[in-house]
Scaffold this motif. Sequence first.
Motif, mmCIF file in Angstrom:
data_model
loop_
_atom_site.group_PDB
_atom_site.id
_atom_site.type_symbol
_atom_site.label_atom_id
_atom_site.label_comp_id
_atom_site.label_asym_id
_atom_site.label_seq_id
_atom_site.Cartn_x
_atom_site.Cartn_y
_atom_site.Cartn_z
ATOM 1 N N VAL A 42 0.844 -1.147 0.120
ATOM 2 C CA VAL A 42 -0.020 0.064 -0.058
ATOM 3 C C VAL A 42 0.845 1.324 -0.031
ATOM 4 O O VAL A 42 1.792 1.327 0.819
ATOM 5 N N ILE A 43 0.565 2.105 -1.182
ATOM 6 C CA ILE A 43 1.849 3.316 -1.179
ATOM 7 C C ILE A 43 0.801 4.447 -1.462
ATOM 8 O O ILE A 43 -0.488 4.486 -1.979
ATOM 9 N N GLU A 44 1.184 5.321 -0.323
ATOM 10 C CA GLU A 44 0.387 6.545 -0.319
ATOM 11 C C GLU A 44 0.536 7.488 -1.787
ATOM 12 O O GLU A 44 1.321 7.366 -2.371
ATOM 13 N N PRO A 45 -0.526 8.339 -1.894
ATOM 14 C CA PRO A 45 -0.304 9.191 -3.088
ATOM 15 C C PRO A 45 1.131 9.958 -3.056
ATOM 16 O O PRO A 45 1.716 10.490 -2.038
ATOM 17 N N GLY A 46 1.528 9.774 -4.333
ATOM 18 C CA GLY A 46 2.954 10.484 -4.470
ATOM 19 C C GLY A 46 4.046 9.654 -4.181
ATOM 20 O O GLY A 46 5.040 9.783 -4.324
ATOM 21 N N GLY A 47 3.802 8.568 -3.591
ATOM 22 C CA GLY A 47 4.982 7.410 -3.099
ATOM 23 C C GLY A 47 5.234 6.621 -4.286
ATOM 24 O O GLY A 47 4.861 6.679 -5.173
ATOM 25 N N PHE A 48 6.472 6.226 -3.906
ATOM 26 C CA PHE A 48 7.077 5.337 -5.158
ATOM 27 C C PHE A 48 7.906 4.343 -4.442
ATOM 28 O O PHE A 48 8.467 4.134 -3.347
ATOM 29 N N GLU A 49 8.197 3.285 -5.362
ATOM 30 C CA GLU A 49 8.872 1.892 -5.006
ATOM 31 C C GLU A 49 10.466 2.236 -4.864
ATOM 32 O O GLU A 49 11.187 1.925 -3.937
ATOM 33 N N GLY A 50 11.008 2.873 -5.760
ATOM 34 C CA GLY A 50 12.381 3.221 -5.976
ATOM 35 C C GLY A 50 13.065 2.455 -7.207
ATOM 36 O O GLY A 50 12.766 1.619 -7.330
ATOM 37 N N PHE A 51 13.430 3.514 -8.153
ATOM 38 C CA PHE A 51 13.956 2.921 -9.382
ATOM 39 C C PHE A 51 15.269 1.832 -8.939
ATOM 40 O O PHE A 51 16.030 2.043 -8.317
ATOM 41 N N HIS A 52 15.160 0.676 -9.705
ATOM 42 C CA HIS A 52 16.071 -0.360 -9.227
ATOM 43 C C HIS A 52 16.002 -1.554 -10.321
ATOM 44 O O HIS A 52 15.110 -1.749 -10.988
ATOM 45 N N ARG A 53 16.791 -2.347 -10.187
ATOM 46 C CA ARG A 53 16.894 -3.833 -10.836
ATOM 47 C C ARG A 53 17.346 -4.901 -10.144
ATOM 48 O O ARG A 53 17.994 -4.579 -9.134
ATOM 49 N N ASP A 104 -5.584 8.456 -4.162
ATOM 50 C CA ASP A 104 -5.783 7.507 -3.052
ATOM 51 C C ASP A 104 -4.866 6.566 -2.948
ATOM 52 O O ASP A 104 -3.819 6.576 -3.738
ATOM 53 N N ALA A 105 -4.677 6.095 -1.725
ATOM 54 C CA ALA A 105 -3.846 4.866 -1.598
ATOM 55 C C ALA A 105 -3.996 3.853 -3.135
ATOM 56 O O ALA A 105 -4.780 3.508 -3.336
ATOM 57 N N LEU A 106 -2.451 3.461 -3.255
ATOM 58 C CA LEU A 106 -2.426 2.380 -4.511
ATOM 59 C C LEU A 106 -2.009 0.964 -3.606
ATOM 60 O O LEU A 106 -1.199 0.917 -2.750
ATOM 61 N N ARG A 107 -3.001 0.288 -3.799
ATOM 62 C CA ARG A 107 -2.856 -1.249 -3.170
ATOM 63 C C ARG A 107 -2.366 -2.091 -4.474
ATOM 64 O O ARG A 107 -3.080 -2.214 -5.527
ATOM 65 N N VAL A 108 -1.162 -2.713 -4.392
ATOM 66 C CA VAL A 108 -0.625 -3.652 -5.417
ATOM 67 C C VAL A 108 -0.384 -5.153 -4.810
ATOM 68 O O VAL A 108 0.244 -5.247 -3.830
ATOM 69 N N LEU A 109 -0.835 -6.182 -5.673
ATOM 70 C CA LEU A 109 -0.477 -7.337 -5.578
ATOM 71 C C LEU A 109 1.187 -7.514 -6.180
ATOM 72 O O LEU A 109 1.143 -7.387 -7.313
ATOM 73 N N VAL A 110 2.016 -7.867 -5.400
ATOM 74 C CA VAL A 110 3.490 -8.142 -5.963
ATOM 75 C C VAL A 110 3.819 -9.755 -5.552
ATOM 76 O O VAL A 110 3.773 -10.061 -4.419
ATOM 77 N N VAL A 111 4.150 -10.374 -6.777
ATOM 78 C CA VAL A 111 4.671 -11.880 -6.827
ATOM 79 C C VAL A 111 6.117 -11.774 -7.230
ATOM 80 O O VAL A 111 6.305 -11.341 -8.520
ATOM 81 N N TRP A 112 7.009 -12.250 -6.795
ATOM 82 C CA TRP A 112 8.403 -12.331 -7.038
ATOM 83 C C TRP A 112 8.994 -13.756 -6.670
ATOM 84 O O TRP A 112 8.827 -13.938 -5.680
#
Length: 138
Positions: A42-53, A104-112
């Motif tokens: 759950v990421i709040e408005p304006g939030g981000f994961e961070g550029f990576h690999r 609004d908050a972003l809700r994302v399912l992530v499978v890795w």
Amino acid sequence: MDPFEARDAYVFDYRMHEGSAMKVSHHFAGHTGMPVAIQTWVIEPGGFEGFHRHEGQAALQEFYQVLEGQATMRVGEREYELGPGDSILADAGVDHDLRNTGTDALRVLVVWGPPGDADFSAFGSHQLAQRARAGGVA
């Protein structure tokens, strides 16, 4: 281990890849018996994961599906606008970043997990999915 986990039952604050703080649920704490991690972010408005690999010995494939909210995801040189139900893959070794572009908050399912293949060809749903992707009638 109990096979049921309620929404946000074990949520914790986390910051990954020098991104914004987010709420993370690491479902079943990785004890699913499958070689993947399954998480909800759950990421709040304006939030981000961070550029990576993820590459080398830490190579990972990542699947993202937006459950709620709006996002932009950069994968390699391309940028994608995502909304509820949209999915995207980030291959191992490819730069990527997810950003909440909504109000609004972003809700994302992530499978890795590690890159690899599995053979699902014996399953009817897989066969129909292949046909649908080829433009055939499902």
